[in-house]
Motif scaffolding. Structure first.
Motif, PDB file in Angstrom:
ATOM      1  N   VAL A   4      71.506   8.591  45.961  1.00  0.00           N
ATOM      2  CA  VAL A   4      71.263   8.349  47.527  1.00  0.00           C
ATOM      3  C   VAL A   4      71.066   9.706  48.293  1.00  0.00           C
ATOM      4  CG1 VAL A   4      72.285   5.911  47.467  1.00  0.00           C
ATOM      5  CG2 VAL A   4      73.848   8.003  47.971  1.00  0.00           C
ATOM      6  N   THR A   5      70.484   9.356  49.551  1.00  0.00           N
ATOM      7  CA  THR A   5      70.666  10.480  50.438  1.00  0.00           C
ATOM      8  C   THR A   5      71.235   9.834  51.672  1.00  0.00           C
ATOM      9  OG1 THR A   5      68.427  11.537  50.006  1.00  0.00           O
ATOM     10  CG2 THR A   5      69.120  11.622  52.219  1.00  0.00           C
ATOM     11  N   ALA A   6      72.590  10.587  52.070  1.00  0.00           N
ATOM     12  CA  ALA A   6      73.165  10.185  53.253  1.00  0.00           C
ATOM     13  C   ALA A   6      72.534  10.977  54.590  1.00  0.00           C
ATOM     14  CB  ALA A   6      74.556  10.803  53.036  1.00  0.00           C
ATOM     15  N   PHE A  20      70.504   5.987  51.877  1.00  0.00           N
ATOM     16  CA  PHE A  20      69.026   5.514  51.525  1.00  0.00           C
ATOM     17  C   PHE A  20      68.798   5.764  49.955  1.00  0.00           C
ATOM     18  CE2 PHE A  20      68.721   6.631  56.157  1.00  0.00           C
ATOM     19  CZ  PHE A  20      68.357   5.600  56.379  1.00  0.00           C
ATOM     20  N   ASP A  21      68.143   4.825  49.316  1.00  0.00           N
ATOM     21  CA  ASP A  21      68.123   5.129  47.799  1.00  0.00           C
ATOM     22  C   ASP A  21      66.851   5.871  47.849  1.00  0.00           C
ATOM     23  OD1 ASP A  21      65.639   3.215  48.222  1.00  0.00           O
ATOM     24  OD2 ASP A  21      66.793   1.957  47.300  1.00  0.00           O
ATOM     25  N   SER A  22      66.099   6.103  46.632  1.00  0.00           N
ATOM     26  CA  SER A  22      65.048   7.016  46.329  1.00  0.00           C
ATOM     27  C   SER A  22      63.790   6.452  47.072  1.00  0.00           C
ATOM     28  CB  SER A  22      64.853   7.157  44.826  1.00  0.00           C
ATOM     29  OG  SER A  22      64.801   5.918  44.109  1.00  0.00           O
ATOM     30  N   ASP A  23      63.571   5.211  47.179  1.00  0.00           N
ATOM     31  CA  ASP A  23      62.456   4.577  48.136  1.00  0.00           C
ATOM     32  C   ASP A  23      62.845   4.361  49.321  1.00  0.00           C
ATOM     33  OD1 ASP A  23      61.016   4.012  45.807  1.00  0.00           O
ATOM     34  OD2 ASP A  23      62.363   2.201  45.201  1.00  0.00           O
ATOM     35  N   PHE A  24      63.820   5.124  50.024  1.00  0.00           N
ATOM     36  CA  PHE A  24      64.182   5.136  51.384  1.00  0.00           C
ATOM     37  C   PHE A  24      64.534   3.714  51.929  1.00  0.00           C
ATOM     38  CE2 PHE A  24      61.287   8.690  50.920  1.00  0.00           C
ATOM     39  CZ  PHE A  24      62.066   9.845  51.128  1.00  0.00           C
ATOM     40  N   VAL A  70      75.803  10.748  45.740  1.00  0.00           N
ATOM     41  CA  VAL A  70      75.124  11.461  46.840  1.00  0.00           C
ATOM     42  C   VAL A  70      74.443  12.697  46.470  1.00  0.00           C
ATOM     43  CG1 VAL A  70      75.460  12.238  49.287  1.00  0.00           C
ATOM     44  CG2 VAL A  70      76.763  10.317  48.513  1.00  0.00           C
ATOM     45  N   LYS A  71      73.113  12.741  46.394  1.00  0.00           N
ATOM     46  CA  LYS A  71      72.240  14.044  46.103  1.00  0.00           C
ATOM     47  C   LYS A  71      71.921  14.689  47.343  1.00  0.00           C
ATOM     48  CE  LYS A  71      70.734  13.791  42.368  1.00  0.00           C
ATOM     49  NZ  LYS A  71      71.421  14.439  41.059  1.00  0.00           N
ATOM     50  N   ILE A 431      64.194  15.922  54.225  1.00  0.00           N
ATOM     51  CA  ILE A 431      64.717  16.993  53.298  1.00  0.00           C
ATOM     52  C   ILE A 431      64.333  16.348  51.683  1.00  0.00           C
ATOM     53  CG2 ILE A 431      66.611  17.989  54.620  1.00  0.00           C
ATOM     54  CD1 ILE A 431      68.608  16.104  52.905  1.00  0.00           C
ATOM     55  N   SER A 432      63.328  15.469  51.710  1.00  0.00           N
ATOM     56  CA  SER A 432      63.254  14.957  50.453  1.00  0.00           C
ATOM     57  C   SER A 432      61.832  15.543  50.005  1.00  0.00           C
ATOM     58  CB  SER A 432      62.962  13.459  50.741  1.00  0.00           C
ATOM     59  OG  SER A 432      61.813  12.996  49.779  1.00  0.00           O
ATOM     60  N   ASP A 433      61.613  15.492  48.607  1.00  0.00           N
ATOM     61  CA  ASP A 433      60.424  16.160  48.063  1.00  0.00           C
ATOM     62  C   ASP A 433      59.187  15.097  48.005  1.00  0.00           C
ATOM     63  OD1 ASP A 433      61.703  18.429  47.846  1.00  0.00           O
ATOM     64  OD2 ASP A 433      62.466  17.815  45.837  1.00  0.00           O
TER      65      ASP A 433
END
Length: 456
Positions: A4-6, A20-24, A70-71, A431-433
Motif C-alpha cells: 500500500v501507499t499511505a 491505497f493499493d497498487s490500483d489506487f 507500507v511501501k 510518487i508512483s511509477d
C-alpha cells in the motif's frame, strides 16, 4: 499482506489518513479533527503539536498492522502556511493562519519597495497581498519579529514540513511555491527578485520536483517518502495523467476553483480581478485558475430559504431539476438574490422571494449561482480551444447545478467525478511509477457523462 501507499490528507477542518493499493483503490481510511488553538495575538490557528503526534501515532500503528505492507507515504495539505524551524529542527512560531490580518503599514511598505502593486500581482499570479500569500508572512516576521527571524534555519510549507517530520530533510517543491505565495516570478520562472533582495532564499530549502521521494529506513522498514504536495494541485494531477485531451476542472466546495492547466496565457492581465489566481503543476508549469465563493454563498442562501418556507435543513438535497420551472424563470429573467459573500454588479439591493414553493425559489437561486459559475469558467477558458469540463466535489451531485452547466456549455463534454479522495489520490499518484490510462477516472472516480437537456 497487501502493498500500500499511505497518504495523509490534511485539510483545515478534517485530517484524513488513507491507504491505497497498487490500483489506487482505497483499502483503509481514518479521520480526525482538532480544536484550533490561538497564536500570541489570540488568532485561531492549527494545533501543530496535536497534528504531529497524530501523524506519528497513526503511522506507527499502521506499520504494525499485519495486513498492510507500507511501501510509500506522501502528504497533501492546504497551502499558504509556513512552518519555521531553528537549527535544531524545533518549531519557532505557531502555524500562522492565512486569515490573520497584518498591519497595513507592512503591506504599504512592501509595495513601496517592490511595487507598483499591479505589475507585482501580475508577475506573481496573486490577487491580493495578505497572509494568504505565504511570502508576505516571511516579510512580516522579518520586520515585526526580527529576533525570531534571525533564528530561522528553514521555512517549510506545510506539505514539506509533514514530510520533514518523517525524513528530517528540508526541501521545497513547485506546487506549494506556486500557490499564490507572492514568492514566484511566473515570467522569469524563478523566485521573484524581492525574495533575493530580502535574502529569503537563504531560508527556503532546495527546490525539487513534486515527484521526488526519499528512500529511507523508517522504524526498520524500507519506505519511499514523498516531499508533499499542495492539495489543489494534487486534486488536478490524476486528471492530467489520465485525460489526453485539453480540459478544465471545476473543483467545487466552499470555494469553487476552475483550473485550466493547458493555457498559453496563464497570467491574467486584469489585476483588478481578485478572483483570478495561479497554481502550479508538479513540473513547475503555471495553472490558470478562477475562484468563486460558491459553496459558502449556497449555504447562506439555502439556510434562509429553509427558514422562509419552513422546510428541513436537508430538503434542498432532494430537489430535482424541473424544465418548466426553469423556463418560466428565464422567460422574463430578473436577479432576485443579494449575495452576502460574493460581489456581483447584477445583484439587487435586497433579496426578494416572490415564490410560494421552495422548489421554485431554489431553481431561481441555482439559476443565479450557475450564472456566476459560467462567468468564472469563461474567464479561465479564455480563447483556449477546450471542449471538456470535469466537475468534482460537493456540487458534482447537485442535479440543478449539473443540468444548468451542461445546458450552458452545450458545445462541451461535461463529466462529473466522485473524487472525495481527490487530493489524497493525487498525492499517491505523484510518487508512483504507475502510468494512468484513460479508464482511470471511470474505475477510481465514478466518472459520469452528462448530456444537455433537449430544448422544446
Amino acid at each position: 499482506m497487501i502493498d500500500v501507499t499511505a497518504v495523509f490528507d490534511i485539510g483545515k477542518t478534517n485530517k484524513k489518513f488513507f491507504l491505497f493499493d497498487s490500483d489506487f483503490k482505497e483499502v483503509y481510511k481514518e479521520y480526525t479533527k482538532f480544536d484550533e488553538i490561538e497564536d500570541e495575538d489570540g488568532h485561531p490557528t492549527e494545533n501543530l503539536k496535536a497534528l504531529q503526534d497524530w501523524l506519528k501515532n497513526v503511522f506507527k500503528n499502521i506499520l504494525k498492522a499485519s495486513e498492510y505492507n507500507v511501501k510509500a507515504i506522501n502528504f497533501s495539505t492546504y497551502g499558504a502556511s509556513f512552518v519555521h524551524l531553528d537549527e535544531n529542527g524545533e518549531v519557532l512560531t505557531p502555524l500562522y493562519n492565512y486569515t490573520k490580518p497584518i498591519d497595513k503599514e507592512i503591506i504599504d511598505g512592501f509595495i513601496e519597495k517592490y511595487g507598483p502593486k499591479e505589475s507585482f500581482l501580475k508577475t506573481t499570479g496573486c490577487f491580493d497581498l495578505s497572509l494568504l500569500n505565504s511570502g508576505l508572512q516571511l516579510y512580516w516576521i522579518k520586520y515585526t519579529k526580527p529576533e525570531i527571524f534571525k533564528k530561522i534555519k528553514y521555512s517549510l510549507h506545510l506539505p514539506q514540513y509533514l514530510s520533514y517530520i518523517f525524513t528530517g530533510i528540508a526541501l521545497s517543491e513547485y506546487t506549494s511555491i506556486g500557490c499564490h505565495t507572492a514568492l514566484w516570478d511566473y515570467i522569469k520562472k524563478d523566485y521573484h527578485e524581492w525574495v533575493y533582495k530580502e535574502e529569503l532564499h537563504k531560508i527556503l530549502p532546495t527546490i525539487v520536483s513534486t515527484e521526488t521521494s526519499i528512500n529511507m529506513n523508517y522504524n526498520g522498514k524500507r519506505i519511499k517518502i514523498g516531499v508533499g504536495i499542495h492539495d489543489s494541485s494534487s486534486a488536478l494531477l490524476p486528471y492530467i495523467r489520465s485525460v489526453k485531451k485539453k480540459f478544465v476542472l471545476i473543483s467545487t466546495g466552499t470555494w469553487s476553483i476552475a483550473l485550466n492547466p493547458f493555457t498559453d496565457h496563464p497570467i491574467i492581465e486584469d489585476t483588478q480581478d481578485k478572483d483570478s489566481i495561479n497554481y502550479m503543476r508538479i513540473n513547475g508549469k503555471p495553472v490558470k485558475a478562477t475562484r468563486l465563493f460558491l459553496g459558502n454563498e449556497y449555504k447562506i442562501q439555502v439556510s434562509k430559504l429553509d427558514k422562509h418556507f419552513g422546510v428541513s435543513e436537508d430538503y434542498h438535497r432532494h430537489v430535482k431539476f424541473d424544465y418548466d420551472t426553469y423556463f418560466e424563470i428565464i422567460h422574463d429573467f430578473e436577479h432576485m438574490f443579494k449575495w452576502e459573500s460574493i460581489v456581483d454588479p447584477d445583484m439587487p439591493e435586497k433579496t426578494k422571494i416572490p415564490y410560494d414553493k421552495f422548489e421554485d425559489a431554489y431553481h431561481q437561486l441555482m439559476t443565479e449561482l450557475v450564472m456566476l459559475q459560467i462567468k468564472s469558467i469563461k474567464t479561465v477558458v479564455g480563447n483556449d480551444d477546450i471542449k471538456r469540463l470535469y466537475v468534482d466535489g460537493g456540487f458534482s451531485d447537485n442535479d440543478l447545478f449539473i443540468k444548468l452547466l451542461s445546458h450552458n456549455f452545450r458545445n462541451m463534454k461535461l463529466r462529473t467525478t466522485d473524487s472525495s479522495l481527490g487530493s489524497a489520490l493525487g498525492a499517491a499518484v505523484s510518487i508512483s511509477d504507475s502510468k494512468l490510462n484513460s479508464k482511470f477516472l471511470k474505475k477510481n472516480y465514478a466518472l459520469k457523462k452528462h448530456v444537455p437537456f433537449i430544448i422544446t
